[in-house]
Design a protein around this motif. Structure first.
Motif, PDB file in Angstrom:
ATOM      1  N   ASP A  61      -0.253   5.422  -8.282  1.00  0.00           N
ATOM      2  CA  ASP A  61      -0.282   3.956  -8.342  1.00  0.00           C
ATOM      3  C   ASP A  61       0.371   3.453  -9.618  1.00  0.00           C
ATOM      4  N   LEU A  62      -0.015   4.056 -10.732  1.00  0.00           N
ATOM      5  CA  LEU A  62       0.523   3.632 -12.023  1.00  0.00           C
ATOM      6  C   LEU A  62       2.022   3.897 -12.106  1.00  0.00           C
ATOM      7  N   ALA A  63       2.441   5.048 -11.627  1.00  0.00           N
ATOM      8  CA  ALA A  63       3.866   5.392 -11.661  1.00  0.00           C
ATOM      9  C   ALA A  63       4.684   4.382 -10.860  1.00  0.00           C
ATOM     10  N   GLU A  64       4.169   3.979  -9.712  1.00  0.00           N
ATOM     11  CA  GLU A  64       4.882   2.989  -8.896  1.00  0.00           C
ATOM     12  C   GLU A  64       4.987   1.649  -9.618  1.00  0.00           C
ATOM     13  N   ARG A  65       3.901   1.244 -10.283  1.00  0.00           N
ATOM     14  CA  ARG A  65       3.929  -0.031 -11.005  1.00  0.00           C
ATOM     15  C   ARG A  65       4.910   0.000 -12.169  1.00  0.00           C
ATOM     16  N   LEU A  66       5.012   1.139 -12.835  1.00  0.00           N
ATOM     17  CA  LEU A  66       5.903   1.260 -13.988  1.00  0.00           C
ATOM     18  C   LEU A  66       7.308   1.721 -13.600  1.00  0.00           C
ATOM     19  N   GLU A  67       7.488   2.028 -12.316  1.00  0.00           N
ATOM     20  CA  GLU A  67       8.758   2.502 -11.782  1.00  0.00           C
ATOM     21  C   GLU A  67       9.244   3.769 -12.495  1.00  0.00           C
ATOM     22  N   ILE A  68       8.298   4.711 -12.630  1.00  0.00           N
ATOM     23  CA  ILE A  68       8.621   6.029 -13.160  1.00  0.00           C
ATOM     24  C   ILE A  68       8.013   7.063 -12.217  1.00  0.00           C
ATOM     25  N   HIS A  69       8.331   8.321 -12.426  1.00  0.00           N
ATOM     26  CA  HIS A  69       7.831   9.368 -11.550  1.00  0.00           C
ATOM     27  C   HIS A  69       6.398   9.735 -11.925  1.00  0.00           C
ATOM     28  N   GLU A  70       5.620  10.121 -10.911  1.00  0.00           N
ATOM     29  CA  GLU A  70       4.226  10.508 -11.121  1.00  0.00           C
ATOM     30  C   GLU A  70       4.106  11.656 -12.114  1.00  0.00           C
ATOM     31  N   SER A  71       5.026  12.608 -12.077  1.00  0.00           N
ATOM     32  CA  SER A  71       4.959  13.739 -13.009  1.00  0.00           C
ATOM     33  C   SER A  71       5.171  13.283 -14.454  1.00  0.00           C
TER      34      SER A  71
END
Length: 168
Positions: A61-71
């Motif tokens: 969820d956070l990665a999508e909001r920040l537009e970065i990869h989950e890893s």
């Protein structure tokens, strides 16, 4: 002193490597700052009311909001800590899988701990009774899940928590 061409090439190469390293460190710092800012924004109830108000949030969820990869999020929060009013907390502890109805596992564990701390020590609550109590709070979990969370909290089963009164 005049430098030969090979020395000048070496200096230019190493200067670029140092600049590259500085840029990478700055990028990591800004990524971590963005992640922390988003965690603080998302978990305001946690910071104002306490750990039992942790809102379920995944790294995805956070990665999508920040537009970065989950890893990237995973690597950024690994072995990083934040100082809060309740003490120093691992950043990764702000991420959980939702338990049920947008309630975090941490909240459910807090409720289990509360029930057990306030139980009648002569008649401790069984896991099934805890299931029933949680269902009155609209938290529907299986007995096995309650047992799993109780064990993770290092709390014995009801038969081992029972205290016997002495009759002299």
């Amino acid at each position: 002193i005049q430098k030969d061409e090979q020395t000048q090439v070496y200096e230019i190469k190493k200067t670029k490597e140092v600049e590259n390293m500085a840029n990478q460190l700055q990028w990591r710092k800004s990524t971590l700052q963005r992640i922390i800012q988003e965690v603080v924004n998302s978990q305001q109830k946690y910071f104002t009311k306490g750990p039992s108000f942790l809102v379920p949030m995944t790294m995805t969820d956070l990665a999508e909001r920040l537009e970065i990869h989950e890893s990237t999020v995973s690597r950024a929060v690994r072995e990083k800590y934040i100082q809060t009013q309740t003490g120093i907390v691992a950043l990764k502890s702000f991420f959980s899988q939702p338990s049920v109805d947008d309630v975090s596992v941490a909240h459910v564990k807090t409720r289990i701990q509360f029930f057990i701390e306030h139980e009648d020590k002569n008649k401790p609550l069984s896991d099934q009774k805890i299931v029933d109590l949680l269902s009155t709070e609209r938290l529907h979990l299986s007995r096995r899940v309650i047992a799993k969370y109780r064990e993770q909290l290092s709390i014995f089963g009801s038969s081992k928590r029972k205290r016997f009164e002495r009759k002299d």
